[in-house]
Design a protein around this motif. Structure first.
Motif, PDB file in Angstrom:
ATOM      1  N   SER A 113       0.836  -1.198   0.000  1.00 10.11           N
ATOM      2  CA  SER A 113       0.000   0.000   0.000  1.00 10.11           C
ATOM      3  C   SER A 113       0.874   1.252   0.000  1.00 10.11           C
ATOM      4  N   ALA A 114       0.329   2.332  -0.501  1.00 12.79           N
ATOM      5  CA  ALA A 114       1.066   3.597  -0.553  1.00 12.79           C
ATOM      6  C   ALA A 114       1.477   4.047   0.842  1.00 12.79           C
ATOM      7  N   ALA A 115       0.611   3.867   1.825  1.00 14.78           N
ATOM      8  CA  ALA A 115       0.928   4.287   3.197  1.00 14.78           C
ATOM      9  C   ALA A 115       2.139   3.525   3.733  1.00 14.78           C
ATOM     10  N   LEU A 116       2.208   2.239   3.457  1.00 10.81           N
ATOM     11  CA  LEU A 116       3.325   1.433   3.929  1.00 10.81           C
ATOM     12  C   LEU A 116       4.613   1.773   3.183  1.00 10.81           C
ATOM     13  N   THR A 117       4.531   1.880   1.884  1.00 10.97           N
ATOM     14  CA  THR A 117       5.747   2.109   1.099  1.00 10.97           C
ATOM     15  C   THR A 117       6.329   3.506   1.327  1.00 10.97           C
ATOM     16  N   ASP A 118       5.508   4.464   1.705  1.00 11.88           N
ATOM     17  CA  ASP A 118       6.024   5.806   2.016  1.00 11.88           C
ATOM     18  C   ASP A 118       7.083   5.748   3.106  1.00 11.88           C
ATOM     19  N   GLY A 119       6.835   4.979   4.125  1.00 10.82           N
ATOM     20  CA  GLY A 119       7.795   4.847   5.214  1.00 10.82           C
ATOM     21  C   GLY A 119       9.097   4.220   4.753  1.00 10.82           C
ATOM     22  N   PHE A 120       8.998   3.224   3.907  1.00 11.53           N
ATOM     23  CA  PHE A 120      10.210   2.570   3.419  1.00 11.53           C
ATOM     24  C   PHE A 120      10.986   3.462   2.451  1.00 11.53           C
ATOM     25  N   ALA A 121      10.295   4.328   1.744  1.00 11.80           N
ATOM     26  CA  ALA A 121      10.981   5.276   0.853  1.00 11.80           C
ATOM     27  C   ALA A 121      11.904   6.183   1.668  1.00 11.80           C
ATOM     28  N   LEU A 122      11.466   6.557   2.866  1.00  9.44           N
ATOM     29  CA  LEU A 122      12.293   7.399   3.732  1.00  9.44           C
ATOM     30  C   LEU A 122      13.567   6.681   4.171  1.00  9.44           C
ATOM     31  N   LEU A 123      13.533   5.349   4.157  1.00  9.81           N
ATOM     32  CA  LEU A 123      14.700   4.557   4.543  1.00  9.81           C
ATOM     33  C   LEU A 123      15.594   4.216   3.356  1.00  9.81           C
ATOM     34  N   GLY A 124      15.217   4.679   2.168  1.00  9.51           N
ATOM     35  CA  GLY A 124      16.045   4.440   0.987  1.00  9.51           C
ATOM     36  C   GLY A 124      15.644   3.243   0.154  1.00  9.51           C
ATOM     37  N   PHE A 125      14.509   2.640   0.441  1.00  5.89           N
ATOM     38  CA  PHE A 125      14.026   1.508  -0.350  1.00  5.89           C
ATOM     39  C   PHE A 125      13.482   1.985  -1.690  1.00  5.89           C
ATOM     40  N   GLU A 126      13.608   1.157  -2.707  1.00  6.24           N
ATOM     41  CA  GLU A 126      12.863   1.365  -3.947  1.00  6.24           C
ATOM     42  C   GLU A 126      11.435   0.965  -3.605  1.00  6.24           C
ATOM     43  N   THR A 127      10.473   1.805  -3.914  1.00  9.20           N
ATOM     44  CA  THR A 127       9.102   1.489  -3.513  1.00  9.20           C
ATOM     45  C   THR A 127       8.182   1.362  -4.718  1.00  9.20           C
ATOM     46  N   TYR A 128       7.179   0.536  -4.513  1.00  5.76           N
ATOM     47  CA  TYR A 128       6.152   0.297  -5.525  1.00  5.76           C
ATOM     48  C   TYR A 128       4.800   0.412  -4.831  1.00  5.76           C
ATOM     49  N   PRO A 129       4.314   1.673  -4.680  1.00  2.00           N
ATOM     50  CA  PRO A 129       3.054   1.885  -3.964  1.00  2.00           C
ATOM     51  C   PRO A 129       1.870   1.302  -4.714  1.00  2.00           C
ATOM     52  N   ASP A 130       0.955   0.738  -3.928  1.00  2.00           N
ATOM     53  CA  ASP A 130      -0.273   0.135  -4.449  1.00  2.00           C
ATOM     54  C   ASP A 130       0.026  -0.908  -5.526  1.00  2.00           C
ATOM     55  N   ALA A 131       1.104  -1.655  -5.317  1.00  2.00           N
ATOM     56  CA  ALA A 131       1.492  -2.698  -6.267  1.00  2.00           C
ATOM     57  C   ALA A 131       0.445  -3.815  -6.282  1.00  2.00           C
ATOM     58  N   ASP A 132       0.305  -4.432  -7.445  1.00  2.00           N
ATOM     59  CA  ASP A 132      -0.548  -5.601  -7.581  1.00  2.00           C
ATOM     60  C   ASP A 132       0.321  -6.779  -8.012  1.00  2.00           C
ATOM     61  N   ARG A 133      -0.316  -7.912  -8.294  1.00  7.51           N
ATOM     62  CA  ARG A 133       0.430  -9.113  -8.663  1.00  7.51           C
ATOM     63  C   ARG A 133       1.267  -8.905  -9.915  1.00  7.51           C
ATOM     64  N   GLU A 134       0.736  -8.184 -10.890  1.00  9.52           N
ATOM     65  CA  GLU A 134       1.488  -7.920 -12.125  1.00  9.52           C
ATOM     66  C   GLU A 134       2.774  -7.155 -11.838  1.00  9.52           C
ATOM     67  N   VAL A 135       2.672  -6.138 -10.998  1.00 10.19           N
ATOM     68  CA  VAL A 135       3.850  -5.342 -10.649  1.00 10.19           C
ATOM     69  C   VAL A 135       4.857  -6.219  -9.900  1.00 10.19           C
ATOM     70  N   LEU A 136       4.375  -7.007  -8.946  1.00  8.45           N
ATOM     71  CA  LEU A 136       5.259  -7.892  -8.194  1.00  8.45           C
ATOM     72  C   LEU A 136       5.991  -8.844  -9.134  1.00  8.45           C
TER      73      LEU A 136
END
Length: 108
Positions: free
Chosen positions: A12-35
């Motif tokens: 989810s976008a809310a979860l990935t926002d936090g990881f972006a602050l830690l330097g992660f590559e993020t994929y907000p609101d990813a689905d199975r295709e994106v994964l």
């Protein structure tokens, strides 16, 4: 020459926002295709990676995801509890530890 480890977070976008602050590559609101696309890219490029995924993405059928989780190796995939229910979440790792070490293995 040592290659860097890529750190990725999908969910989810809310979860990935936090990881972006830690330097992660993020994929907000990813689905199975994106994964699947991200995992295929990691395999093709032979990248070393830590991939954090919300459980809902792991529940959807994906042969590649299952293969990588079983094989291990250069791509480590682990679930991260959703923000709305962290207390009610139990990971596959916990289940494995309980089966190997007993139900009291993770008690504090």
């Amino acid at each position: 020459m040592e290659r860097n480890v890529r750190m990725l977070a999908l969910g989810s976008a809310a979860l990935t926002d936090g990881f972006a602050l830690l330097g992660f590559e993020t994929y907000p609101d990813a689905d199975r295709e994106v994964l699947n696309r991200v995992l295929e890219e990691l395999v093709q490029q032979r990248d070393r990676a830590l991939v954090l995924v919300e459980p809902v993405l792991c529940e959807q059928p994906s042969a590649l995801l299952q293969r990588l989780r079983i094989e291990g190796g250069q791509i480590l995939i682990t679930e991260v509890p959703p923000l709305q229910m962290p207390e009610g979440y139990q990971s596959d790792v916990e289940d494995l530890l309980h089966s190997v070490l007993g139900q009291s293995a993770l008690e504090t």
